[in-house]
Design a protein around this motif. Structure first.
Motif, short mmCIF file in Angstrom:
data_model
loop_
_atom_site.label_atom_id
_atom_site.label_comp_id
_atom_site.label_asym_id
_atom_site.label_seq_id
_atom_site.Cartn_x
_atom_site.Cartn_y
_atom_site.Cartn_z
N GLU A 149 -5.97 0.61 -8.97
CA GLU A 149 -5.11 0.65 -10.15
C GLU A 149 -4.90 2.09 -10.62
OE1 GLU A 149 -3.38 -1.84 -11.56
OE2 GLU A 149 -4.07 -2.98 -9.81
N PHE A 150 -5.91 2.91 -10.45
CA PHE A 150 -5.83 4.32 -10.86
C PHE A 150 -4.75 5.05 -10.05
CE2 PHE A 150 -7.60 8.70 -10.25
CZ PHE A 150 -7.44 9.14 -11.56
N VAL A 151 -4.78 4.89 -8.73
CA VAL A 151 -3.76 5.52 -7.88
C VAL A 151 -2.38 4.94 -8.19
CG1 VAL A 151 -2.97 5.83 -5.51
CG2 VAL A 151 -5.40 6.10 -6.05
N LYS A 152 -2.33 3.62 -8.40
CA LYS A 152 -1.06 2.96 -8.71
C LYS A 152 -0.43 3.54 -9.96
CE LYS A 152 0.86 -1.68 -9.49
NZ LYS A 152 0.53 -3.13 -9.54
N GLU A 153 -1.25 3.82 -10.96
CA GLU A 153 -0.74 4.41 -12.20
C GLU A 153 -0.09 5.76 -11.94
OE1 GLU A 153 -0.95 3.34 -15.74
OE2 GLU A 153 -0.93 1.51 -14.54
N THR A 154 -0.73 6.58 -11.11
CA THR A 154 -0.16 7.91 -10.83
C THR A 154 1.13 7.79 -10.02
OG1 THR A 154 -1.40 8.28 -8.76
CG2 THR A 154 -2.48 8.90 -10.83
N LYS A 155 1.21 6.79 -9.13
CA LYS A 155 2.41 6.63 -8.32
C LYS A 155 3.56 6.01 -9.11
CE LYS A 155 2.74 6.44 -4.09
NZ LYS A 155 2.91 6.14 -2.66
N SER A 156 3.22 5.34 -10.20
CA SER A 156 4.26 4.70 -11.01
C SER A 156 4.78 5.63 -12.10
CB SER A 156 3.70 3.42 -11.63
OG SER A 156 3.29 2.52 -10.61
N GLY A 157 4.36 6.89 -12.05
CA GLY A 157 4.86 7.87 -13.01
C GLY A 157 4.12 7.90 -14.33
N ARG A 158 3.02 7.13 -14.42
CA ARG A 158 2.24 7.12 -15.66
C ARG A 158 1.05 8.06 -15.49
NH1 ARG A 158 4.11 1.80 -15.04
NH2 ARG A 158 2.30 1.15 -13.84
N LEU A 183 0.82 -1.21 0.00
CA LEU A 183 0.00 0.00 0.00
C LEU A 183 0.85 1.26 0.00
CD1 LEU A 183 -2.99 1.11 0.44
CD2 LEU A 183 -2.39 1.18 2.86
N ASN A 184 1.95 1.26 0.76
CA ASN A 184 2.78 2.46 0.86
C ASN A 184 3.46 2.79 -0.46
OD1 ASN A 184 2.01 2.36 3.50
ND2 ASN A 184 4.04 1.93 4.34
N THR A 185 3.80 1.77 -1.22
CA THR A 185 4.45 2.00 -2.51
C THR A 185 3.46 2.35 -3.60
OG1 THR A 185 6.32 0.54 -1.98
CG2 THR A 185 5.85 0.89 -4.31
N TYR A 186 2.33 1.67 -3.62
CA TYR A 186 1.41 1.80 -4.75
C TYR A 186 0.04 2.40 -4.42
CZ TYR A 186 4.60 -1.25 -7.34
OH TYR A 186 5.69 -1.79 -7.98
N GLY A 187 -0.42 2.30 -3.19
CA GLY A 187 -1.82 2.59 -2.90
C GLY A 187 -2.14 3.89 -2.23
N ILE A 188 -1.14 4.64 -1.77
CA ILE A 188 -1.37 5.93 -1.13
C ILE A 188 -0.81 7.02 -2.03
CG2 ILE A 188 -0.93 7.38 0.90
CD1 ILE A 188 -0.68 4.82 2.54
N VAL A 189 -1.59 8.03 -2.31
CA VAL A 189 -1.23 9.03 -3.32
C VAL A 189 0.12 9.68 -3.03
CG1 VAL A 189 -3.58 9.53 -4.06
CG2 VAL A 189 -2.65 10.69 -2.05
N SER A 190 0.82 10.03 -4.11
CA SER A 190 2.18 10.57 -4.00
C SER A 190 2.24 11.87 -3.22
CB SER A 190 2.76 10.79 -5.40
OG SER A 190 2.89 9.58 -6.09
#
Length: 454
Positions: free
Chosen positions: A249-258, A171-178
């Motif tokens: 998945e939406f938040v994950k995309e923003t955290k992954s730089g996409r 969650l800390n890497t992918y699920g909480i907004v940057s």
């Protein structure tokens, strides 16, 4: 708060930078000296991981930032993340004795100050324990899995984490907004665990890339810390249209730089009113959406999002439509979302979780024109994995001994989101970290008590 730049494509990355500034050296010094260093401090009792808060604050006041960071991280293996995402006003700061006279100590900000110093100065805070010959497999590299692994490694266990994602941290890497928790913070916490000789096998899904039986046969013990799965379907027409998103998945995309530029000038609705729904809404604003609404079938009183998350969303201009449920998603001839038909609700008697059950009001249907729909109505469970391990569970909530976190299989322990629910525990990062610690201590007690694997 700085005004969100909604239009220019070049400003999208700026919009995802942290919203709250760190304390300066002078601010941290002054704030730490406000602390009364209470004996039997209530803030410690209010912290799920039991951080010795007066001690770490006193070390900041004396300039011992390494000692302060060690005090924090010894109690909470994801203490740097928690300094940013914990609901401190409900926990440690809410218990501060200064609430009755002035204002509480800024415990979260001071915790961030000390851990940020450790990150910036590339500190290695702990060392592995002497090998004891025992091995443990940890399934899931999120807060609970990292916490379990860190404590076991310090006790001398050979630990291997199996993580399905590309990076550990969960969650800390992918699920909480940057703009609340940058990935770099989570990565540092993962590195602290790796430095204890913990092996982390990423892109490795248990049940696909390695079998449950292999883990049970090759390790003395197994810890299930897989968290939750994907957002479930709404069960309504139009869910497969282009422009319908899974909030996780939406938040994950923003955290992954996409970062998606598709939201610029668009209208978005988020279904749900938990913390993930708030994240979906505030991400949409930062991606340039012109109008963002949260639809919730109950009222403000029943929403599960933290109060500070709710206030944050309102400051971002997010609208809330209470007692409103989706009925169908409408698309055009190209298969793209153009609207959502909703129905007004009224509350009846409380259901099993104590919240009043919503019922539709006949004839209240109405259509909202939208360009994107984000689903944030909770998450499903890893039932296939749980059942492969033959663990007792209640609709995917793994049943454990509340003292030891041992499951129905004495060789398997479980902690974190996989045991939250059905009235058990609070789904917070800090609580998952504490459960991970307790599971590790229980495993160690079992081994040292009998000299063999559970």
């Amino acid at each position: 708060m700085e005004k969100i730049q909604r239009i220019s494509n070049t400003n999208l990355e700026i919009n995802f930078q942290e919203v709250e500034d760190a304390l300066t050296k002078q601010e941290a010094f002054e704030e730490s000296n406000r602390c009364l260093y209470c004996y039997d401090a209530p803030c410690i009792k209010a912290c799920p991981t039991g951080i010795d808060i007066p001690t770490f604050i006193k070390k900041i006041a004396s300039g011992n930032l390494l000692g302060s960071a060690k005090t924090i991280m010894a109690a909470n293996p994801v203490g740097a993340s928690c300094s940013r995402v914990c609901p401190t006003e409900e926990l440690c700061e809410g218990a501060c004795v200064l609430n009755h006279s002035t204002k509480p100590i800024m415990i979260g900000n001071l915790q961030r100050y000390a851990t940020d110093w450790a990150i910036k100065n590339e500190q290695t805070l702990f060392n592995p324990g002497a090998p004891n010959g025992k091995s443990v497999a940890v399934v899931g590299g999120g807060p609970a899995g990292l916490s379990t692994s860190r404590e076991l490694a310090r006790l001398g266990y050979k630990v291997t984490i199996y993580e399905a994602s590309e990076k550990a941290g969960g969650l800390n890497t992918y699920g909480i907004v940057s703009f609340r928790l940058p990935q770099s913070i989570s990565y540092w916490e993962v590195e602290q665990v790796e430095k204890l000789n913990v092996t982390i096998k990423t892109n490795t899904k248990v049940g696909k890339d390695v079998t449950v039986n292999q883990l049970l046969q090759n390790y003395d013990c197994l810890v299930l810390a897989v968290g939750m799965a994907q957002v479930p379907g709404l069960g309504i027409e139009g869910e497969n249209l282009e422009g319908v998103y899974d909030a996780i998945e939406f938040v994950k995309e923003t955290k992954s730089g996409r970062l998606s530029k598709d939201f610029i000038g668009k209208r978005a609705v988020v279904i749900g009113a938990g913390n993930t729904a708030i994240d979906g809404a505030t991400c949409s604003v930062r991606l340039g959406a012109e109008n963002v609404k949260i639809l919730y079938r109950r009222t403000e009183e029943e929403m599960t999002a933290y109060d500070f998350e709710y206030e944050f969303a309102k400051q971002d201009g997010v609208e809330f439509r209470w007692l409103t449920a989706p009925k169908r998603i409408i698309g055009d001839e190209t298969g793209r979302v153009t609207g959502i038909e909703c129905i007004k609700m009224k509350l009846g008697e409380p259901d099993q979780d104590g919240r009043r059950r919503p019922h539709p009001i006949k004839g209240s249907e109405h259509v909202l024109p939208v360009d994107a729909v984000i689903k944030a109505i909770g998450q499903t469970r890893h039932l296939e994995l749980i059942e492969a391990l033959e663990l007792k569970h209640d609709s995917g909530v793994v049943q454990v001994n509340k003292e030891t976190y041992q499951t129905s299989n004495p060789k398997v322990y479980a902690c974190g989101d996989v045991v939250f629910g059905k009235g058990i525990g609070d789904a917070m990062v800090v609580t998952a970290a504490q459960q991970g610690k307790l599971a590790a201590y229980s495993i160690h007690k079992q081994f040292t008590a009998v000299g063999t694997a559970p």
